[in-house]
Design a protein around this motif. Structure first.
Motif, mmCIF file in Angstrom:
data_model
loop_
_atom_site.group_PDB
_atom_site.id
_atom_site.type_symbol
_atom_site.label_atom_id
_atom_site.label_comp_id
_atom_site.label_asym_id
_atom_site.label_seq_id
_atom_site.Cartn_x
_atom_site.Cartn_y
_atom_site.Cartn_z
ATOM 1 N N ASP A 107 -16.323 5.069 22.281
ATOM 2 C CA ASP A 107 -15.265 6.075 22.379
ATOM 3 C C ASP A 107 -14.854 6.499 20.976
ATOM 4 O O ASP A 107 -14.379 5.680 20.182
ATOM 5 C CB ASP A 107 -14.066 5.479 23.129
ATOM 6 N N THR A 109 -12.803 9.321 20.496
ATOM 7 C CA THR A 109 -11.718 10.284 20.632
ATOM 8 C C THR A 109 -10.522 9.899 19.757
ATOM 9 O O THR A 109 -10.385 8.750 19.323
ATOM 10 C CB THR A 109 -11.259 10.378 22.099
ATOM 11 N N GLU A 220 -16.632 13.633 18.459
ATOM 12 C CA GLU A 220 -15.699 13.001 19.390
ATOM 13 C C GLU A 220 -16.305 12.805 20.782
ATOM 14 O O GLU A 220 -15.940 11.878 21.500
ATOM 15 C CB GLU A 220 -14.404 13.810 19.504
ATOM 16 N N ASP A 221 -17.260 13.697 21.160
ATOM 17 C CA ASP A 221 -17.845 13.583 22.493
ATOM 18 C C ASP A 221 -19.115 12.731 22.515
ATOM 19 O O ASP A 221 -19.812 12.663 23.528
ATOM 20 C CB ASP A 221 -18.133 14.969 23.066
ATOM 21 N N HIS A 223 -21.129 9.387 22.961
ATOM 22 C CA HIS A 223 -20.862 8.187 23.761
ATOM 23 C C HIS A 223 -21.882 7.077 23.534
ATOM 24 O O HIS A 223 -21.585 5.907 23.795
ATOM 25 C CB HIS A 223 -20.828 8.528 25.253
#
Length: 552
Positions: A107, A109, A220-221, A223
């Motif tokens: 993560d 974010t 941020e995206d 994974h």
């Protein structure tokens, strides 16, 4: 020292719900120091021997143990990715070691992307010696395909788009035109080829230890990631990967191993094999002092330190140590963890039971005589740190780098080794004080440390005296006169011979030996070369000497 910044809410998200004031009072009890804080975030400094605490996830893991919220070994399962990295034999002469891992379900974010970048750079300093020993790359795994290749490429081949750029550059162009390339070019520019990490389709992930490719940039995206660690020290490479993987696993990252295939061996990476070490109850009580711990007490304290422990008998406990705890080298390190978990402030202070009569050490009496002689000749004493850097100690002094004692966890990049000479420290002092009036005459009496395999601790210390004079007419005749006066005042007869010391001007430098009833000295004196003077940004001639005292 490394400083990490995180928000109070970050710890709360990781399971530690504590008021700000209580947190600020408690954190220093687990071997940290509060640098600064406000209503939202806190800056915490950790000693370099705990690189596992250089991420907020690592801090939370240690803090949970300290508070008793979670104890014992964390469990970080590893599943095979069935992917491999093939290592080209040609990289052996450049950066021979590489470790790889895949981590899914990460993560990035919010502030998490910034935190991991800061974590990466802190590890570059603490373990990697500013990327010389270890360099780390973190990549988006979803845009590349296995198998991967670690190769040595010609300077003008395999052009790619480096991070934060929008056009392709060759490896040679990166070293000469890119900001990161220019900053770290010295690590690889002496080789005919440069290291690259490629995927199945020859897409470039990274040019270690310089820069990653824009293709695999973390966002941020993102994974799923790939972590590569390359370097010149296999143990340090694996340690860095273990610390990173453990940090991601602490917040739900799923570690997947990869096979690293060298020409003569195949290694599964990462390797989170546990370490075992026994600690003795009497040793722990003696070293901590003021405690009466038993084996069960020590077992409980070790579990709070996030170890597993097993009582072997009344005086011995087996500690089972996680792979990310790279600081555990000796039983004393285990005792330190016991003391931290016991709470240092809880240790009862008491006076020692043995009375001694103090007297001045013979060497320090001799130091006073040396100091008096130097002050009498118009010199001013300075005192510098024994720690220095390879750049200041060898490169700037025109000396070839020799085997020396390195700092395993340096606090800063300019304190990475223990000195074997005093001259460069004096040159740095002149550089820092070049605004002062001339002439400047300075000296230092100090210890140096050499490697020596014949000794129990593989090192031997020695005492040296060095001095420098800086003014517009400084010359060889002046420093020879000073050298003669120093040795004469200390009771030594002097013999000089030709020298090839590259720190000095050729033909204006001499080796010296002095003999007395107590022992002898050896060293050199002369005019510092213009190149060395320029390296330290000085503008006037500098002359100097250094001698080493060797007792009979």
């Amino acid at each position: 020292m490394p400083v990490i910044t995180f928000k109070y809410t970050d710890l709360k998200d990781l399971g530690i719900d504590m008021e700000k004031d209580e947190l600020i009072d408690t954190l220093p009890m687990m071997s940290s120091d509060i640098e600064d804080y406000d209503d939202e975030e806190i800056k915490v400094e950790f000693f370099p021997n705990r690189p596992d605490n250089l991420s907020v996830e690592g801090v939370a893991r240690s803090f949970k143990g300290f508070l008793g919220l979670e104890t014992g070994l964390p469990n970080y399962p590893i599943t095979p990715s069935n992917e491999e990295v093939v290592v080209d034999a040609e990289v052996a002469e450049i950066r021979p070691y590489i470790a790889f891992a895949k981590i899914d379900n990460v993560d990035f974010t919010g502030d998490k992307l910034k935190y991991i970048m800061d974590f990466q750079e802190n590890l570059h300093w603490v373990i990697g010696r500013d990327r010389k020993k270890v360099a780390i790359g973190i990549h988006n795994a979803d845009v590349v395909n296995a198998p991967f290749k670690y190769i040595a490429t010609p300077k003008d081949a395999n052009a790619f788009v480096p991070l934060e750029k929008d056009s392709e550059m060759t490896p040679d162009e990166i070293l000469t035109e890119h900001d990161k390339g220019k900053a770290y070019a010295h690590l690889i520019d002496s080789f005919d080829k440069y290291p690259l990490i490629l995927d199945k389709d020859d897409q470039v992930l990274s040019m270690p230890p310089i820069i990653n490719g824009e293709l695999t940039k973390i966002k941020e995206d993102t994974h799923n990631i790939i972590v590569d660690v390359t370097g010149t020290d296999e143990r340090a490479v694996n340690q860095a990967l273990n610390i990173i993987c453990s940090s991601f696993a602490e917040v739900g990252g799923q570690i997947k191993s990869m096979e690293v295939k060298y020409e003569d061996k195949t290694i599964v990476s990462p390797d989170l094999t546990l370490q075992e070490m026994n600690v003795h109850v009497d040793t722990a009580n003696e070293l901590i002092g003021g405690t009466d711990l038993n084996a069960e007490d020590i077992k409980g304290l070790l579990e709070k330190a996030r170890f597993d422990a097993e009582v072997l008998n009344d005086n011995e406990v087996k500690a089972i140590i996680p792979a990310y705890r790279v600081d555990i080298l000796h039983e004393v390190d285990i005792v330190e963890n016991i003391a931290v978990q016991y709470h240092i402030n809880s240790v009862e202070a008491k006076l020692p039971e043995i009375n001694t009569v103090a007297y001045e050490n013979d060497w320090f009496r001799s130091e006073s005589i040396i100091r008096e002689a130097m002050v009498g000749l118009g010199f001013q004493e300075i005192m510098s740190l024994m720690l220095t850097s390879e750049e200041a100690h060898y490169e700037k002094m025109n000396q070839e780098e020799k085997p020396h004692v390195q700092v395993a966890r340096p606090i800063t990049i300019d304190r990475t080794m223990i000195r074997t000479s005093l001259i460069n420290s004096l040159m740095e002092f002149l550089e820092d004080n070049k605004h002062e009036d001339l002439p400047q005459k300075i000296f230092e009496i100090g210890d140096v440390l050499y490697l020596d395999d014949s000794k129990e601790n593989k090192t031997v210390s020695s005492k040296k005296l060095a001095a420098l004079i800086c003014h517009s007419t400084a010359n060889f005749t002046e420093i020879k006169s000073v050298m003669t006066s120093v040795l004469s005042n200390l009771g030594y007869t002097m013999e000089i011979s030709d020298s090839e010391n590259k720190t000095f001007i050729e033909g204006r430098v001499a080796d010296v030996e002095g003999v007395s009833e107590k022992g002898y000295v050896k060293g050199f004196f002369g005019e510092i070369s213009p190149e060395v003077i320029t390296n330290f940004t000085l503008e006037y001639p500098v002359i100097g000497f250094e001698i080493e005292f060797i007792n009979k």
